[in-house]
Design a protein around this motif. Sequence first.
Motif, mmCIF file in Angstrom:
data_model
loop_
_atom_site.group_PDB
_atom_site.id
_atom_site.type_symbol
_atom_site.label_atom_id
_atom_site.label_comp_id
_atom_site.label_asym_id
_atom_site.label_seq_id
_atom_site.Cartn_x
_atom_site.Cartn_y
_atom_site.Cartn_z
ATOM 1 N N TYR A 60 0.853 -1.181 0.000
ATOM 2 C CA TYR A 60 0.000 0.000 0.000
ATOM 3 C C TYR A 60 0.893 1.236 0.000
ATOM 4 C CZ TYR A 60 -3.715 -3.219 1.527
ATOM 5 O OH TYR A 60 -4.614 -4.256 1.621
ATOM 6 N N VAL A 61 0.412 2.322 -0.613
ATOM 7 C CA VAL A 61 1.170 3.569 -0.653
ATOM 8 C C VAL A 61 0.242 4.719 -0.284
ATOM 9 C CG1 VAL A 61 2.586 5.130 -2.039
ATOM 10 C CG2 VAL A 61 2.635 2.659 -2.502
ATOM 11 N N ASP A 62 0.673 5.528 0.672
ATOM 12 C CA ASP A 62 -0.092 6.719 1.041
ATOM 13 C C ASP A 62 0.884 7.744 1.609
ATOM 14 O OD1 ASP A 62 -3.403 7.042 1.516
ATOM 15 O OD2 ASP A 62 -2.126 8.541 2.483
ATOM 16 N N HIS A 63 0.597 9.023 1.393
ATOM 17 C CA HIS A 63 1.505 10.069 1.865
ATOM 18 C C HIS A 63 1.171 10.547 3.270
ATOM 19 C CE1 HIS A 63 -1.884 12.685 0.952
ATOM 20 N NE2 HIS A 63 -1.276 13.643 1.617
ATOM 21 N N ASP A 64 -0.036 10.266 3.749
ATOM 22 C CA ASP A 64 -0.516 10.834 5.014
ATOM 23 C C ASP A 64 0.031 10.047 6.201
ATOM 24 O OD1 ASP A 64 -2.156 12.381 6.790
ATOM 25 O OD2 ASP A 64 -3.474 10.639 6.909
ATOM 26 N N PRO A 65 0.758 10.686 7.104
ATOM 27 C CA PRO A 65 1.358 9.952 8.227
ATOM 28 C C PRO A 65 0.336 9.305 9.147
ATOM 29 C CG PRO A 65 1.618 12.328 8.521
ATOM 30 C CD PRO A 65 1.122 12.121 7.133
ATOM 31 N N ILE A 66 -0.843 9.907 9.292
ATOM 32 C CA ILE A 66 -1.877 9.312 10.149
ATOM 33 C C ILE A 66 -2.362 8.002 9.534
ATOM 34 C CG2 ILE A 66 -4.177 9.652 11.125
ATOM 35 C CD1 ILE A 66 -3.625 12.668 11.024
ATOM 36 N N THR A 67 -2.620 8.039 8.242
ATOM 37 C CA THR A 67 -3.040 6.830 7.533
ATOM 38 C C THR A 67 -1.985 5.740 7.643
ATOM 39 O OG1 THR A 67 -4.333 8.132 5.972
ATOM 40 C CG2 THR A 67 -3.657 5.927 5.256
ATOM 41 N N VAL A 68 -0.738 6.115 7.425
ATOM 42 C CA VAL A 68 0.353 5.143 7.481
ATOM 43 C C VAL A 68 0.474 4.529 8.867
ATOM 44 C CG1 VAL A 68 2.863 4.871 7.272
ATOM 45 C CG2 VAL A 68 1.601 6.201 5.565
ATOM 46 N N ALA A 69 0.325 5.353 9.895
ATOM 47 C CA ALA A 69 0.411 4.826 11.265
ATOM 48 C C ALA A 69 -0.695 3.809 11.531
ATOM 49 C CB ALA A 69 0.329 5.974 12.269
ATOM 50 N N HIS A 70 -1.925 4.124 11.111
ATOM 51 C CA HIS A 70 -3.033 3.172 11.263
ATOM 52 C C HIS A 70 -2.718 1.874 10.530
ATOM 53 C CE1 HIS A 70 -6.179 5.369 13.378
ATOM 54 N NE2 HIS A 70 -5.983 6.421 12.619
ATOM 55 N N ARG A 72 0.154 0.570 9.471
ATOM 56 C CA ARG A 72 1.258 -0.232 10.007
ATOM 57 C C ARG A 72 0.831 -1.032 11.230
ATOM 58 N NH1 ARG A 72 6.052 4.226 8.856
ATOM 59 N NH2 ARG A 72 6.438 3.525 6.685
ATOM 60 N N THR A 73 -0.046 -0.447 12.016
ATOM 61 C CA THR A 73 -0.568 -1.187 13.162
ATOM 62 C C THR A 73 -1.390 -2.382 12.696
ATOM 63 O OG1 THR A 73 -0.625 0.796 14.544
ATOM 64 C CG2 THR A 73 -2.056 -1.031 15.197
ATOM 65 N N MET A 74 -2.208 -2.178 11.682
ATOM 66 C CA MET A 74 -3.069 -3.249 11.177
ATOM 67 C C MET A 74 -2.274 -4.364 10.501
ATOM 68 S SD MET A 74 -5.991 -0.785 9.518
ATOM 69 C CE MET A 74 -6.979 -2.125 8.868
ATOM 70 N N LEU A 75 -1.148 -4.004 9.869
ATOM 71 C CA LEU A 75 -0.410 -4.963 9.039
ATOM 72 C C LEU A 75 0.795 -5.579 9.739
ATOM 73 C CD1 LEU A 75 -0.371 -2.854 5.728
ATOM 74 C CD2 LEU A 75 -1.887 -4.783 6.272
ATOM 75 N N ARG A 76 1.023 -5.242 10.993
ATOM 76 C CA ARG A 76 2.291 -5.614 11.624
ATOM 77 C C ARG A 76 2.519 -7.117 11.697
ATOM 78 N NH1 ARG A 76 -0.247 -3.048 16.505
ATOM 79 N NH2 ARG A 76 -1.355 -4.713 17.613
ATOM 80 N N GLU A 77 1.465 -7.928 11.649
ATOM 81 C CA GLU A 77 1.644 -9.373 11.723
ATOM 82 C C GLU A 77 1.532 -10.063 10.361
ATOM 83 O OE1 GLU A 77 -1.005 -10.945 14.637
ATOM 84 O OE2 GLU A 77 -0.118 -9.793 16.294
ATOM 85 N N ASN A 78 1.407 -9.274 9.309
ATOM 86 C CA ASN A 78 1.283 -9.832 7.961
ATOM 87 C C ASN A 78 2.591 -9.587 7.204
ATOM 88 O OD1 ASN A 78 0.629 -10.373 5.214
ATOM 89 N ND2 ASN A 78 -1.532 -10.000 5.647
ATOM 90 N N LEU A 79 3.381 -10.622 7.027
ATOM 91 C CA LEU A 79 4.691 -10.478 6.400
ATOM 92 C C LEU A 79 4.603 -10.211 4.905
ATOM 93 C CD1 LEU A 79 6.685 -13.314 8.211
ATOM 94 C CD2 LEU A 79 6.581 -10.874 8.768
ATOM 95 N N ASN A 80 3.452 -10.448 4.300
ATOM 96 C CA ASN A 80 3.285 -10.255 2.861
ATOM 97 C C ASN A 80 2.526 -8.985 2.515
ATOM 98 O OD1 ASN A 80 4.692 -12.557 2.118
ATOM 99 N ND2 ASN A 80 2.872 -13.853 2.193
ATOM 100 N N ALA A 81 2.391 -8.088 3.469
ATOM 101 C CA ALA A 81 1.722 -6.814 3.208
ATOM 102 C C ALA A 81 2.416 -5.719 3.995
ATOM 103 C CB ALA A 81 0.245 -6.877 3.588
ATOM 104 N N ALA A 82 2.530 -4.549 3.380
ATOM 105 C CA ALA A 82 3.193 -3.421 4.032
ATOM 106 C C ALA A 82 2.649 -2.130 3.447
ATOM 107 C CB ALA A 82 4.710 -3.498 3.819
#
Length: 274
Positions: free
Chosen positions: A104-114, A116-126
Amino acid sequence: MQDGLRRVTAHGDSERPNQARLFDYYLGGAHNFAVDRTLAEESIAKFPVAEMARTIRSFSRRVVRLCVEEYGIRQFLDLGSGIPTAGNVHEVAQSVDPSCSVVYVDHDPITVAHARTMLRENLNAAIVQADVCDVGAVLRDPETRRLIDFTQPTAVLMVGILPHITDEPAGVVARYRAALCEGSVIALTHLTKDVEPDVVGRLVALAHSLGTPLVPRSKQDVEELLCGVRLLEPGLVLAAHWRADGELPGTSATADASTYGAVGVVVEQAEGRA
């Protein structure tokens, strides 16, 4: 719509509405705050913005499933992704094949923070924090390089992001296309200015109140973004009807008419990949 809404700052907080969290709320997600829900409900009362969001998400799900099941694509680059909320790309793709990789790609730091929390256990998604117009930065990011091999077919999703690119969107699309090998896929949606001008105008005003540019374009304008790809049937049509197979998401006619959608397969690059 409230007057004088404050733009989300670089750090953001729960007192200011955020576009990605609004979209999350429209889709029934849980990654939003009270201020987002208040503005969302005010907007919903005035025009079918939630139905428009669901139309776009339904199109995205159909495209991802098509890529995995019919084209054997296992790599996805989702530009301007927002928060990967319900029915997101990695959930759909990995439900068919868990080995699918998604960036996933997004410029907004708030979006990215959300995200990264959601994806932290998925090794095939970032998620990569970058401006999608800075194609080099997106493609060179370590997470992109870890998860995507551009010598293999890849799906680039430009779902909902192109109206936010005010300057030469065709050039942005072309630079991503140049990085793809033959057999890759580009999928896009675009807000139209051809119909429902009142509804589209309200959506533009809502985006402006959040400090986000939004440019609707005509069908001819959108067609010009699709050079160098072979459009899959039924071509550039309303996103709600693109291979819907009788499974329209129950949106209003107004929401259905607001957004174009198309999917194209990259043909042999005449000048090689960038």
